[in-house]
Design an enzyme around this catalytic site. Structure first.
Site, short mmCIF file in Angstrom:
data_model
loop_
_atom_site.label_atom_id
_atom_site.label_comp_id
_atom_site.label_asym_id
_atom_site.label_seq_id
_atom_site.Cartn_x
_atom_site.Cartn_y
_atom_site.Cartn_z
N ASP A 164 -8.36 -36.11 -46.49
CA ASP A 164 -9.40 -35.13 -46.17
C ASP A 164 -9.91 -35.35 -44.75
O ASP A 164 -10.03 -34.41 -43.95
CB ASP A 164 -10.54 -35.23 -47.18
N LYS A 175 -9.71 -27.05 -44.97
CA LYS A 175 -9.27 -27.91 -43.86
C LYS A 175 -7.78 -28.25 -43.92
O LYS A 175 -7.13 -28.35 -42.90
CB LYS A 175 -10.13 -29.16 -43.79
N GLY A 223 -19.01 -30.07 -42.96
CA GLY A 223 -20.07 -29.45 -43.74
C GLY A 223 -21.14 -28.83 -42.87
O GLY A 223 -20.88 -27.90 -42.09
N LYS A 250 -9.47 -32.94 -41.17
CA LYS A 250 -10.62 -32.61 -40.33
C LYS A 250 -10.41 -33.12 -38.90
O LYS A 250 -10.79 -32.44 -37.93
CB LYS A 250 -11.89 -33.20 -40.93
N ILE A 277 -22.70 -30.08 -40.31
CA ILE A 277 -22.75 -30.51 -38.92
C ILE A 277 -21.92 -29.53 -38.06
O ILE A 277 -20.71 -29.39 -38.29
CB ILE A 277 -22.19 -31.93 -38.74
N GLU A 305 -14.05 -35.70 -56.57
CA GLU A 305 -13.30 -34.91 -57.54
C GLU A 305 -12.80 -35.80 -58.67
O GLU A 305 -12.75 -37.03 -58.55
CB GLU A 305 -12.11 -34.23 -56.85
N GLY A 346 -20.82 -35.54 -58.74
CA GLY A 346 -20.12 -34.43 -58.12
C GLY A 346 -19.76 -34.66 -56.67
O GLY A 346 -19.32 -33.73 -55.98
N VAL A 356 -19.06 -24.09 -53.22
CA VAL A 356 -19.40 -23.57 -51.89
C VAL A 356 -19.58 -22.06 -51.93
O VAL A 356 -20.50 -21.51 -51.31
CB VAL A 356 -18.33 -23.97 -50.86
N GLY A 402 -21.22 -30.29 -50.30
CA GLY A 402 -22.24 -29.69 -51.17
C GLY A 402 -22.33 -28.20 -50.96
O GLY A 402 -22.02 -27.68 -49.88
#
Length: 394
Positions: free
Chosen positions: A193, A97, A126, A197, A128, A182, A179, A15, A295
């Site tokens: 995750d 996050k 990401g 969020k 959005i 992980e 990718g 990132v 990404g």
């Protein structure tokens, strides 16, 4: 009037590098990366060596740097960096996050006390812009629910299992090769995750902070071919879905669960590494947001959007936290669950309110029934040791 932003960047992974490249192409950002703090002194990077430093103080104590951008994986280190920057009067853009989900109330207080900004739209979905939309557009009490696929890694795995008839391990390996997952996919496939969020989204959707440990979550790591086959037989797909909804006056329910999704649902066609969010209101019904959830370039673009907004002194106002009546977490809310298990004794750990359907066959046993989130909470410690997969039937 727009101000010039001198950026101190922490982290130069996927990132961070994406942000660097996106920023080079932006003609209107009025922002420049002055320093980049990293840990690895020997790794070769696609940026001038003169930008890199290795001590956080070189950024945090630099009076010319007025914006800190934090893009590292370590939640504890991210917390120390973000808190220190805010206390020193520097505004912050963060993408971590987990750190935000755990420490957000404290960081909001510091932001308000020191008159700086803390932006983190890139942390939730990401590319959005869900947080800023919830903060600015859906800024009233008409909101009823936010439901979404918030993790691209797990969605990619499930998509491949359904479209290519791969088993879980094959689909996971494919995601790792590309990718999208992980090497240690625990946070993605176990729903953590998405959980972090969801905590952040809930703050901006309903104006209330619910700590992650109070929310039931379950993942996809134990999904089997039998579960996929059952879903296909019912004309459904299985998606890992995060949801917050009003369940009654003064009450909201939050969960992260695999879910059987029918074709008429918006998220049915959200595939691969993409995310999708459905916002439902009392009078505007449903609105759908779709885009890449991960990404370097998509997330880097979201970070740049936060940077640009901060250039105009934008910051979240948290209006709903000030205006909304006190909302309580409703873990008594009952959900309809498909539970696949191996040993009939495994059913004893669950407190189903009612069983609507049951099936027993060699190698494939399941029940469908109604159960409260609180009962699922109580069962969770033992669930991890059992060959069990559960999914909500919406």
């Amino acid at each position: 009037m727009k101000q010039q932003l001198n950026i101190g960047l922490f982290g130069f992974g996927v990132v961070g590098n994406g942000l660097y490249e996106v920023l080079q192409k932006s003609q209107t950002a009025h922002a420049e990366i002055r320093k980049i703090c990293v840990k690895n002194r020997t790794k070769r990077r696609q940026a001038p060596e003169s930008l890199f430093c290795f001590e956080p103080s070189e950024i945090l104590d630099d009076p010319e740097i007025n914006l800190v951008v934090e893009l590292i994986d370590d939640a504890d280190a991210a917390y120390e960096i973000v808190k220190s920057a805010l206390l020193k009067g520097k505004s912050v853009v963060s993408g971590n996050k987990k750190m935000l989900a755990v420490h957000l109330p404290e960081l909001i207080d510091i932001q308000n006390k020191y008159g700086v900004g803390l932006l983190y739209d890139a942390s939730a979905c990401g590319s959005i812009p869900v947080i800023r939309n919830l903060e600015e557009y859906y800024d009233n009490d008409l909101l009823q629910s936010v439901t979404g696929i918030l993790n691209g890694s797990s969605n990619y795995i499930l998509s491949r299992m359904f479209s290519q008839n791969l088993d879980y391990r094959e689909a996971l390996f494919g995601a790792q090769e590309l990718g999208f997952a992980e090497s240690d996919p625990f946070y993605d496939v176990e729903g953590l995750d998405a959980l972090y969020k969801l905590v952040i989204i809930t703050v901006h959707a309903f104006g209330v902070y619910i700590a992650p440990e109070r929310i039931f979550h379950s993942g996809i790591s134990k999904i089997s071919e039998n579960d996929i086959g059952f879903a296909k037989e019912k004309g459904s797909k299985i998606k890992l879905v995060a949801r917050v909804l009003k369940t009654g006056p003064g009450k909201i329910s939050l969960s992260v669960l695999p879910m059987f999704v029918k074709p008429e649902k918006y998220i049915f066609n959200v595939e691969d590494e993409f995310n999708g969010v459905v916002i439902k209101g009392a009078f505007y019904d449903k609105q759908f947001m779709f885009g890449k959830g991960a990404g370097g370039f998509p997330t880097g673009s979201a970070v740049l959007s936060d940077i640009t907004a901060r250039g105009y002194n934008y910051r979240y106002e948290y209006k709903k936290m000030k205006q909304q009546p006190d909302l309580k977490l409703d873990n008594d809310h009952a959900v309809k669950i498909y539970l696949r298990f191996t040993d009939k004794k495994d059913l004893d750990i669950f407190g189903f309110e009612s069983i609507l359907e049951q099936h027993y066959a060699e190698g494939f046993n399941y029940v469908i029934g109604k159960i409260s989130l609180e009962a699922l909470f109580k069962a969770r410690p033992e669930m991890s040791t059992k060959d069990i997969f559960l999914a909500e039937i919406s």
